[in-house]
Design an enzyme around this catalytic site. Structure first.
Site, short mmCIF file in Angstrom:
data_model
loop_
_atom_site.label_atom_id
_atom_site.label_comp_id
_atom_site.label_asym_id
_atom_site.label_seq_id
_atom_site.Cartn_x
_atom_site.Cartn_y
_atom_site.Cartn_z
N SER A 137 0.85 -1.17 0.00
CA SER A 137 0.00 0.00 0.00
C SER A 137 0.89 1.23 0.00
CB SER A 137 -0.89 -0.05 1.25
OG SER A 137 -1.58 1.17 1.41
N LYS A 163 -1.14 -1.09 -4.37
CA LYS A 163 -2.30 -0.25 -4.06
C LYS A 163 -1.82 1.16 -3.85
CE LYS A 163 -4.57 0.02 0.41
NZ LYS A 163 -5.25 -0.78 1.44
N LYS A 165 -2.85 5.09 -2.72
CA LYS A 165 -3.82 5.91 -2.00
C LYS A 165 -4.21 7.10 -2.87
CE LYS A 165 -3.87 3.74 1.98
NZ LYS A 165 -5.10 3.24 2.62
N ASP A 191 -7.10 3.14 -3.11
CA ASP A 191 -7.81 3.22 -1.83
C ASP A 191 -8.06 4.69 -1.52
OD1 ASP A 191 -8.83 3.00 0.72
OD2 ASP A 191 -7.15 1.84 1.54
N GLU A 216 -11.01 0.85 -3.29
CA GLU A 216 -11.31 0.59 -1.88
C GLU A 216 -11.95 1.83 -1.25
OE1 GLU A 216 -7.82 -1.15 -0.10
OE2 GLU A 216 -8.57 -0.82 1.92
N ASP A 241 -13.68 -1.37 3.22
CA ASP A 241 -12.74 -1.52 4.33
C ASP A 241 -13.41 -0.91 5.57
OD1 ASP A 241 -10.70 -1.06 6.21
OD2 ASP A 241 -9.27 -0.24 4.80
N LYS A 265 -9.84 -6.77 8.17
CA LYS A 265 -8.77 -6.52 9.14
C LYS A 265 -9.32 -7.01 10.47
CE LYS A 265 -7.28 -2.26 6.79
NZ LYS A 265 -7.39 -0.77 6.77
N GLY A 293 -4.10 -4.15 6.23
CA GLY A 293 -3.12 -3.86 7.28
C GLY A 293 -3.34 -2.48 7.84
O1 OSB Z 1 -7.02 1.95 4.47
O2 OSB Z 1 -5.95 0.12 4.37
C1 OSB Z 1 -6.06 1.27 4.80
C2 OSB Z 1 -2.95 2.18 6.80
C3 OSB Z 1 -3.50 2.92 7.82
C4 OSB Z 1 -4.85 3.13 7.82
C5 OSB Z 1 -5.65 2.61 6.80
C6 OSB Z 1 -5.10 1.86 5.79
C7 OSB Z 1 -3.72 1.67 5.78
C8 OSB Z 1 -3.03 0.95 4.72
C9 OSB Z 1 -1.68 0.39 5.08
O3 OSB Z 1 -3.41 0.89 3.58
C10 OSB Z 1 -1.57 -1.07 4.85
C11 OSB Z 1 -0.35 -1.64 5.52
O4 OSB Z 1 -0.40 -1.90 6.74
O5 OSB Z 1 0.63 -1.83 4.83
MG MG Z 2 -8.24 0.80 3.18
#
Ligand code: OSB
Ligand code: MG
Length: 374
Positions: A137, A163, A165, A191, A216, A241, A265, A293
Site C-alpha cells: 500500500s 495499491k 492511495k 484506496d 477501496e 474496508d 482486518k 493492514g
Molecule cells: O485503508 O488500508 C487502509 C494504513 C492505515 C490506515 C488505513 C489503511 C492503511 C493501509 C496500510 O493501507 C496497509 C499496511 O499496513 O501496509
Molecule cells: Mg483501506
C-alpha cells in the site's frame, strides 16, 4: 483458558517514512499492546489497530486505553472460557462499539489458546495456506512522477499487487502514472479512505480505464446505501474496508450490492471470530476477501498472516515485511517476503515469531496492569 492478568503497554515507534492517506498522516506511531496471561502462566499478545487521532475510525489509542480496563477486563478476567470463540458474544453483549479495543484483547486470547494447545495460530483459526501473497500500500506521494518511481520499485521488489492511495485532486494523474509505470498486466488498485461523495461518480468512473482490481472505500464508512448506488456506475469493483465493522455490515453490503470485495482486518472488526464469520459469509456467496493492514508491528502482522492463511483469502494482503515499516521490529525473526509471498509459520506454536520483550520495554511510554495491584 482462564485469563488472570492483562498488561497494557503503549509503545512509541517511528515509521521509516511517513504514511499519508486521504484522511490523515502517520509517522511517529503510538501503539497499544495487550499481553494476556492465563492462570497457569501461558501468555498471548494482541495489538490494537487504533491510531492516535480519529481519522480512519472514531476509536483512538486513548479510547482503547479507557475501554480495556473499564469494560473489557471485567468481562474477561477470572472466568473460565471453553473457547476463544465465546469471547465475542460476551463482549458484544457487555457494551456497544469499540471494536478495535475488543479486538486487541480477543486476538490476544486466540494467541493464548494457540500457546496452550501448542499449535500455530494459523492452524487454530482453520488456516491452510503455507504462504500468502503480499501486496503493498503506497501512501499519497508528492507527485505522479514520485508515485511512478515507487510503483516501479515495488513491482521490482516482487509485490503481487500495488495499491495506491488517492483523494480528490490526487487521483487520475497519479493512477495514470502508476499504471504507465507498471504496464498493463500487474495488479493495481486504489484506496480512497472515504474521500469522495456520490457526486464524484463521474471522476471515479474515469478510473475504469486503468483496469484496477478494485477501488477501496470511495465513500463514507457508514454509507452502504450510496456505495450501492455507486457500484453499478463503475466497472471497477468496489472493495469495502472502513464500512465493514462486523459480520452484519458484511451481510448488508452483500444484500445491498454496496461492493464486490471485502478487506478484512481482524483488528477493525472486533477480532478473529468476527473476521472468520465475515470470511465464511463472503465465501458462501463468492465474494473475494483479502487481509488489510494498519501499519502494524510484527505482533499485529502475525495475527494478520495467520488469518490470511484461511482458504477464502484469495487476493494479496497488505502484509509487507517488517523492514518496510520499521528500522527494528518487536518480533524475532522479523517478517520477510520472498517473491511476493510471506511464509505462514504453521509449524511453530502460537504466533510463529518471538515477541522481543526487551525491545518492547525500551519503547514503552506507559504501562497498566489489570487487575491493578492493591
Ligand atoms: O485503508 O488500508 C487502509 C494504513 C492505515 C490506515 C488505513 C489503511 C492503511 C493501509 C496500510 O493501507 C496497509 C499496511 O499496513 O501496509
Ligand atoms: Mg483501506
Amino acid at each position: 483458558m482462564k485469563p488472570a492478568r492483562i498488561v497494557l503497554r503503549e509503545i512509541e515507534m517511528r515509521l521509516r517514512e511517513p504514511f499519508r492517506i486521504s484522511s490523515g498522516r502517520s509517522h511517529q506511531r503510538r501503539i497499544l499492546l495487550v499481553e494476556l496471561e492465563d492462570a497457569d502462566g501461558a501468555v498471548g499478545w494482541g495489538e490494537c489497530v487504533a491510531d492516535v487521532t480519529p481519522h480512519y475510525s472514531a476509536e483512538t489509542v486513548d479510547t482503547a486505553w479507557l475501554a480495556i480496563p473499564a469494560w473489557i477486563a471485567p468481562v474477561m478476567l477470572g472466568r473460565e472460557w471453553d473457547s476463544p470463540e465465546d469471547l465475542r458474544p460476551a463482549l458484544e453483549l457487555a457494551f456497544r462499539g469499540h471494536p478495535m479495543a475488543k479486538a486487541a484483547v480477543e486476538m490476544a486470547a486466540w494467541h493464548l489458546e494457540a500457546e496452550r494447545q501448542g499449535r500455530s495460530l494459523s492452524a487454530l483459526l482453520g488456516g491452510s495456506r503455507p504462504q500468502v501473497a503480499t501486496g503493498i500500500s503506497l501512501g499519497i506521494q508528492d507527485s505522479p512522477e514520485q508515485l511512478a518511481r515507487r510503483t516501479t520499485e515495488s513491482h521490482e521488489a516482487g509485490y503481487r499487487r500495488i495499491k495506491v492511495k488517492i483523494g480528490p485532486g490526487r487521483d487520475l494523474a497519479f493512477v495514470a502514472a502508476a499504471r504507465e509505470a507498471l504496464g498493463s498486466q500487474p495488479a493495481l488498485s486504489v484506496d480512497a479512505n472515504s474521500a469522495y461523495r456520490l457526486d464524484d461518480a463521474p471522476t471515479l468512473a474515469q478510473l475504469d480505464r486503468f483496469e484496477l482490481v478494485m477501488i477501496e472505500q470511495p465513500l463514507a464508512a457508514d454509507d452502504l446505501l450510496r456505495h450501492a448506488s455507486l457500484q453499478p456506475r463503475l466497472a471497477t469493483p468496489i472493495c469495502l474496508d472502513e464500512s465493514i465493522t462486523g459480520p452484519d455490515r458484511a451481510e448488508d453490503m452483500i444484500q445491498l450490492g454496496s461492493g464486490r470485495i471485502i478487506n478484512i482486518k481482524p483488528g477493525r472488526v472486533g477480532g478473529h471470530t468476527s473476521a472468520r464469520l465475515i470470511h465464511d459469509l463472503a465465501r458462501a456467496v463468492g465474494i473475494p476477501v483479502w487481509c488489510g493492514g494498519m501499519l502494524e508491528t510484527g505482533i499485529g502482522r502475525a495475527h494478520n498472516v495467520a488469518l490470511a492463511s484461511l482458504p477464502g483469502f484469495s487476493l494479496p494482503g497488505d502484509l509487507s515485511p517488517s523492514a518496510r515499516y520499521w528500522e527494528q521490529d518487536i518480533v524475532d525473526p522479523p517478517w520477510t517476503m520472498e517473491q511476493g509471498m510471506v511464509a505462514v509459520p504453521r509449524h511453530r506454536p502460537g504466533l510463529g515469531v518471538e515477541v522481543d520483550r526487551e525491545r518492547i520495554e525500551e519503547l514503552t511510554v506507559r504501562r497498566l496492569e489489570l487487575p491493578s495491584s492493591p
